[in-house]
Design an enzyme around this catalytic site. Structure first.
Site, PDB file in Angstrom:
ATOM      1  N   LYS A  24      15.890 -37.863 -33.788  1.00 26.49           N
ATOM      2  CA  LYS A  24      15.690 -39.245 -33.343  1.00 26.49           C
ATOM      3  C   LYS A  24      15.092 -40.111 -34.448  1.00 26.49           C
ATOM      4  O   LYS A  24      15.245 -41.332 -34.434  1.00 26.49           O
ATOM      5  CB  LYS A  24      14.826 -39.286 -32.082  1.00 26.49           C
ATOM      6  CG  LYS A  24      15.335 -38.439 -30.920  1.00 26.49           C
ATOM      7  CD  LYS A  24      16.789 -38.642 -30.619  1.00 26.49           C
ATOM      8  CE  LYS A  24      17.361 -37.822 -29.474  1.00 26.49           C
ATOM      9  NZ  LYS A  24      17.238 -36.361 -29.548  1.00 26.49           N
ATOM     10  N   TYR A  43      17.818 -27.703 -26.882  1.00 26.73           N
ATOM     11  CA  TYR A  43      18.940 -28.207 -27.687  1.00 26.73           C
ATOM     12  C   TYR A  43      19.400 -27.193 -28.731  1.00 26.73           C
ATOM     13  O   TYR A  43      20.475 -26.622 -28.640  1.00 26.73           O
ATOM     14  CB  TYR A  43      18.538 -29.514 -28.394  1.00 26.73           C
ATOM     15  CG  TYR A  43      18.232 -30.644 -27.457  1.00 26.73           C
ATOM     16  CD1 TYR A  43      19.249 -31.441 -26.944  1.00 26.73           C
ATOM     17  CD2 TYR A  43      16.928 -30.928 -27.076  1.00 26.73           C
ATOM     18  CE1 TYR A  43      18.973 -32.492 -26.087  1.00 26.73           C
ATOM     19  CE2 TYR A  43      16.639 -31.984 -26.209  1.00 26.73           C
ATOM     20  CZ  TYR A  43      17.667 -32.751 -25.723  1.00 26.73           C
ATOM     21  OH  TYR A  43      17.388 -33.781 -24.874  1.00 26.73           O
ATOM     22  N   TYR A  96      20.698 -28.564 -17.738  1.00 22.23           N
ATOM     23  CA  TYR A  96      19.899 -29.133 -18.814  1.00 22.23           C
ATOM     24  C   TYR A  96      18.473 -28.574 -18.792  1.00 22.23           C
ATOM     25  O   TYR A  96      17.830 -28.584 -17.736  1.00 22.23           O
ATOM     26  CB  TYR A  96      19.851 -30.665 -18.683  1.00 22.23           C
ATOM     27  CG  TYR A  96      18.931 -31.315 -19.685  1.00 22.23           C
ATOM     28  CD1 TYR A  96      19.361 -31.576 -20.974  1.00 22.23           C
ATOM     29  CD2 TYR A  96      17.621 -31.622 -19.345  1.00 22.23           C
ATOM     30  CE1 TYR A  96      18.508 -32.145 -21.906  1.00 22.23           C
ATOM     31  CE2 TYR A  96      16.754 -32.195 -20.271  1.00 22.23           C
ATOM     32  CZ  TYR A  96      17.203 -32.442 -21.548  1.00 22.23           C
ATOM     33  OH  TYR A  96      16.355 -32.998 -22.472  1.00 22.23           O
TER      34      TYR A  96
END
Ligand code: PLP
Length: 338
Positions: A49, A289, A263
């Site tokens: 990010k 992730y 998730y």
């Protein structure tokens, strides 16, 4: 494509390392595996990010914002890094957290959750799963405006065309490193979540006619839905960044076999990938992730999708601060506990 025309803040000194993982490559007896260490990007704890925020925060500052609003899951790396960028810029930051797993938000939680508090978050709103997050952020923005503040909303994962331009810039950085090191890779693998990383890289490679196949490993959504999201966002990003020609649908490749029950929910293959990568390379992946993306790479090698003699680059998108919230998975065999 001239990325220098876009206002940008700088949060990382220089390029992130590009390394050969010799011991992991030997272990898997397949292609030579390389890693791009975007876990070492700047801002507290690093991660992908940071590249998006260089462009997003420049826009927020240009618009005179004094408060950033963004959203994510309860252990969001994106929220941690957005908050860290806001702190560095002297802005306040309000987070809207989605409890994608009911009951998972703990006000005194560990991992990223702890860091929200340490970094001095201005406020946290917790909403149930499947909430319209943009509407929830708008509500927060309206409240803050009534108090006379100037909020700026960053979408989930920072994944709009502006944020994804950070990964167009990453593609440019990476191509320079590949050229310097005389390294001709056959493919690249990355986690595919809100999509800005995957879409930005696609746009960047397309803009320089690199013809490097990019494989996204889904962490949340089914294949068809994710590929459509990436296709749309890659074209919006290409348009915004001035890439020129549109990106074709068949260059968008996603695998959804490694999501598991959902998730952020653990899988035995993720636990194996995180353990093996830590013990052979001293590299920390994360449970949500990069652990699942690496599990995907392991399986694609074992299936023969990638094979000996090839060179495959894995993008490490960060996330290790979330490990601490999942420590018990790694103390005992996950299968025994489940
Ligand atoms: C957000 C995130 C991703 C996914 O990137 P997107 O651009 O949202 O697809 C991958 N890895 C980590 C550690 C992340 O925090």
């Amino acid at each position: 494509m001239n990325l220098a025309k876009f206002p940008r803040r700088r949060y990382t000194l220089g390029a992130t390392p590009l390394q050969h993982l010799r011991r992991l490559s030997d272990f898997l007896e397949g292609p030579d595996i390389y890693i791009k260490r975007d876990d070492l990007l700047g801002l507290a704890g690093g991660g992908n990010k940071t590249r998006k925020l260089e462009f997003l925060m420049a826009d927020a500052l240009a618009q005179g914002a004094d408060t950033i609003i963004t959203c994510g899951a309860v252990q969001s790396n994106h929220c941690r890094l957005t908050l860290a960028a806001a702190v560095q810029e002297g802005l306040r930051c309000h987070l809207v957290l989605e409890e994608r797993v009911p009951g998972s938000y703990k006000p005194q939680g560990t991992g990223n959750n702890f860091l929200f508090h340490l970094l001095g978050v201005d406020g946290i709103t917790v909403v149930p799963r499947d909430t319209d997050m943009m509407a929830a952020m708008q509500d927060a923005a309206n409240r803050l405006k009534q108090e006379g503040r100037h909020p700026y909303i960053i979408p989930g994962g920072g994944s709009n065309a502006l944020g994804a331009t950070g990964y167009v810039a990453c593609a440019v950085e990476l191509e320079g490193q590949l050229f310097d090191q005389g390294l001709n890779i056959d493919a690249m693998v990355c986690a595919s979540g809100s999509g800005g990383t995957h879409a930005g890289l696609l746009a960047g490679f397309h803009g320089s006619h690199a013809h490097i196949p990019l494989v996204g490993i889904n962490v949340r959504f089914p294949r068809a839905r994710q590929e459509e999201t990436i296709f749309q966002l890659a074209n919006q990003t290409a348009d915004y960044a001035g890439v020129g020609e549109p990106i074709s649908r068949d260059s968008v490749i996603c695998f959804d076999e490694y999501v598991g029950p959902g998730y952020s929910l653990p899988t035995p293959a993720m636990v194996e990938a995180v353990n093996v990568t830590a013990r052979l390379e001293g590299v920390l992946l994360d449970p949500v992730y990069t652990g699942k993306a690496m599990a995907g790479l392991f399986d694609l090698i074992r299936q023969g999708y990638f094979s000996r003699g090839q060179k495959v680059l894995f993008l490490h998108t960060g996330g290790s601060p979330a490990l601490y919230a999942y420590a018990d998975l790694f103390y005992s065999g996950w299968e025994e506990r489940a």
